[in-house]
Write a protein that holds these residues in place. Structure first.
Motif, PDB file in Angstrom:
ATOM      1  N   ILE A  27      -9.716   2.169   2.956  1.00 32.31           N
ATOM      2  CA  ILE A  27      -8.309   2.294   2.557  1.00 32.31           C
ATOM      3  C   ILE A  27      -7.885   3.756   2.568  1.00 32.31           C
ATOM      4  N   SER A  58      -9.954  -3.136   3.851  1.00 31.94           N
ATOM      5  CA  SER A  58     -10.574  -1.899   3.389  1.00 31.94           C
ATOM      6  C   SER A  58     -11.524  -1.332   4.446  1.00 31.94           C
ATOM      7  N   PHE A 109       0.851  -1.188   0.000  1.00 31.10           N
ATOM      8  CA  PHE A 109       0.000   0.000   0.000  1.00 31.10           C
ATOM      9  C   PHE A 109       0.885   1.235   0.000  1.00 31.10           C
ATOM     10  N   TYR A 142      -8.946  -8.496   1.506  1.00 31.48           N
ATOM     11  CA  TYR A 142      -8.852  -7.141   0.959  1.00 31.48           C
ATOM     12  C   TYR A 142     -10.026  -6.291   1.452  1.00 31.48           C
ATOM     13  N   THR A 147      -9.756   0.100   7.514  1.00 31.55           N
ATOM     14  CA  THR A 147      -8.927   1.276   7.261  1.00 31.55           C
ATOM     15  C   THR A 147      -9.764   2.420   6.686  1.00 31.55           C
ATOM     16  N   LEU A 205      -3.768   6.737   3.695  1.00 32.22           N
ATOM     17  CA  LEU A 205      -3.462   5.789   2.629  1.00 32.22           C
ATOM     18  C   LEU A 205      -4.036   6.253   1.302  1.00 32.22           C
ATOM     19  N   LYS A 221      -6.180   5.414  -1.476  1.00 34.05           N
ATOM     20  CA  LYS A 221      -7.280   4.445  -1.497  1.00 34.05           C
ATOM     21  C   LYS A 221      -7.194   3.452  -2.652  1.00 34.05           C
ATOM     22  N   LEU A 240      -3.957  -0.426  -2.279  1.00 36.77           N
ATOM     23  CA  LEU A 240      -3.880  -1.667  -1.517  1.00 36.77           C
ATOM     24  C   LEU A 240      -3.882  -2.896  -2.420  1.00 36.77           C
TER      25      LEU A 240
END
Length: 123
Positions: A106, A100, A13, A96, A103, A114, A116, A119
């Motif tokens: 993402i 997601s 990421f 995943y 976070t 991060l 988005k 990842l």
């Protein structure tokens, strides 16, 4: 009983609020070691709460790379889990989605923002 097989998967990421500097290239630098320690802790917490949690062993950040601009740092990590008969198989897509969700779509991992679209789980 047979010993569990340890399986590895990668997580990659991009952090948008960690400027990439040359000391992140050097595994012996204080900044590399400190940043790796923080990343490992954040990833471990995140994945212990996922569907692979009971079989999860940990993550090791393997390196940092420059992002698309100087404020970004790409993170590469290898994570390990036990391939136990009772454990769910690694569902990369499901993991995943769990990452997601944990976070905020993402966007957030601890104090880090991060990208988005950055990842990747196992690829």
């Amino acid at each position: 009983t047979t010993a569990a097989t340890l399986e590895h998967f990668t997580i990659n990421f991009t952090i948008t609020n960690l400027p990439y500097t040359s000391d992140l290239e050097n595994p012996d630098s204080a900044r590399f070691r400190a940043t790796r320690r923080v990343m490992n802790t954040l990833l471990d917490r995140l994945l212990k709460e996922s569907s692979i949690g009971p079989a999860f062993h940990g993550c090791e950040t393997t390196g940092f790379r420059p992002g698309s601009d100087r404020d970004q740092t790409r993170v590469d990590a290898v994570c390990t889990y036990s391939k136990e008969p009772w454990a769910a198989t690694l569902d990369r897509v499901g993991l995943y989605h769990q990452v997601s969700n944990k976070t905020r779509g993402i966007t957030q991992l601890g104090p880090y923002n991060l990208d988005k679209d950055s990842l990747y789980v196992n690829g």
